[in-house]
Design an enzyme around this catalytic site. Structure first.
Site: not given
Length: 458
Positions: A409, A414
């Site tokens: 990410c 994430r």
């Protein structure tokens, strides 16, 4: 019996009879209003594979994933069932209705179908039935999953490593010394993770935390400007300072699952064998009715982690390995876990990352609307999304479980959460590309890596 006493008994009997009659009448009225009918195991088995029938698990998603809850003999869900948890309906969210409608569509729950709603507590199915009935759904049936689970011959499915995504009740049993399912009994630590020190954390002291939990500032395991993980030596020192060995069961959680997953993925990288993410975090703990404490719990060190270097190095990879993954186009994928606007280069997603775009050859693996959420991988209550839906979403982009997949990410949060979900699902050849877009883009002096923008050409 005296006359007064006899009259009193007669009056009480009449009141009781009327109460029972009213309750039965109310129940029947409720069932009629919701167009509910009970379905037998035989009829369910007969219709389960028909295109005009859909079977829906209305329980907490932990049960769907594989945990044995509410006295059910076998964990997991009826093979082929969709999930639509009653818990989602009580979430307070500004985009709640939109997401609920989206979930209904994805799961193929439509008014013209016969819909079997099952639970184990006699409540969840009714809650979902009322909601669907309010939307005009009529062909609704209820079913008790315990009947199906009691028959070993009836097919049920669980995620291969469902125990990685743990339930609030499991954590409560752990704290209470009850040796819950899968616990090896070699000691445990509960970590509440977020960015910032304990005194600055609104989640730890002000709101409260799970009993015994210690606060972990994500700066303890990563550092700028790239926000990559610390060195193996520093990470092992962090584990020792926190009282963690390779054999410690570690539960990570927080108000937001992302920083918890970041810490959890790094602990798995250095070799902690049993790392668990609390499904839904603090909110699910509170929803289960468990208390939070507001005392400050200090880290208690151990002398030795049990290893002097990371034992699971392939779990997190760096730039050179990311390039090898991109070069192996037939068998590997570098999977972007950012918003679509970040992927196509409309925005960088971060005020401290100026370049926009993606590593050339990477594929979009979905995320959320911006860098603050992962709605494509979470249910409305921030629990892990249905495995089949994640795989289906990936398949559209040419991402398959048999490939080598490395998730990235912006700076690793994430992608770390998605890595843990993929691990729980049973995917084997998976990793986190730690540097992500921050490193690849040359934001801090490495501009030589090829970049793409715009919608990929098919």
């Amino acid at each position: 019996m005296k006359r007064g006493t006899k009259l009193l008994v007669m009056a009480l009997t009449l009141v009781f009879t009327m109460s029972v009659f009213t309750a039965c009448k109310t129940t029947e009225k409720s069932k009629k209003e919701n167009n509910l009918k009970k379905i037998s195991t035989g009829d369910l088995e007969k219709n389960i594979n028909k295109s005009d029938w859909v079977v829906v698990d209305t329980r907490e998603n932990d049960a769907f994933n594989g945990w044995k809850l509410d006295g059910v003999k076998r964990g997991g869900h009826i093979k082929g069932a969709k999930d639509f948890s009653a818990a989602w309906l009580s979430v307070d969210s500004k985009n709640k209705e939109k997401r609920l409608e989206g979930a209904i569509k994805v799961k193929g729950i439509s008014p013209e179908k016969n819909i079997v709603l099952y639970d184990a507590n006699g409540k969840d199915a009714i809650v979902v039935a009322k909601y669907l009935s309010s939307k005009g759904y009529k062909n609704l049936y209820t079913y008790d999953i315990k009947e199906w689970a009691n028959d070993e011959g009836k097919p049920m499915e669980s995620y291969e490593n469902y125990q990685m995504i743990v339930t609030p009740s499991w954590v409560k049993d752990l704290i209470d010394g009850k040796n819950p399912e899968g616990y090896a009994g070699k000691g445990y630590k509960i970590l509440e993770a977020s960015w910032g020190e304990e005194k600055d954390s609104p989640d730890y002291l002000k709101k409260g935390h799970i009993k015994g939990a210690v606060h972990i500032n994500t700066d303890y395991v990563e550092k700028g400007p790239l926000w990559n993980r610390l060195s193996d030596k520093e990470l092992i020192k962090f584990a020792e300072d926190t009282g963690i060995t390779v054999d410690t069961t570690v539960v990570v959680y927080g108000m937001d699952p992302m920083p918890a997953a970041r810490v959890g993925a790094i602990l798995k990288y250095i070799g902690v064998k049993d790392v668990r993410l609390l499904n839904g975090g603090t909110a699910k703990w509170e929803k289960a009715g468990y208390e939070l404490e507001k005392t400050s719990n200090k880290r208690e060190p151990v002398k030795s982690f049990g290893a002097t270097t990371a034992l699971n190095k392939g779990y997190i990879v760096d730039l050179s390995e990311a390039k090898k993954i991109l070069a192996d186009k037939n068998n590997s994928k570098l999977v972007d876990i950012r918003s679509w606007d970040e992927f196509i280069g409309k925005t960088s997603g971060y005020d401290y990352i100026k370049p926009k775009g993606r590593p050339a050859g990477s594929v979009w693996g979905h995320a959320g609307t911006d860098n603050s959420n992962l709605d494509d991988f979470r249910n409305l209550d921030n629990t892990m999304r249905n495995k089949d839906e994640i795989l289906s979403m990936w398949k559209e982009g040419g991402i398959t479980p048999n490939q080598r997949l490395s998730f990235y990410c912006g700076t690793g949060w994430r992608a770390a959460e998605v890595l843990l979900y993929a691990d729980a699902m049973g995917l084997k050849n998976i990793s986190l590309y730690d540097g992500g877009w921050n490193e690849w883009s040359g934001n801090t002096g490495n501009p030589a890596n090829p970049i793409e923008v715009g919608t990929p050409k098919k």
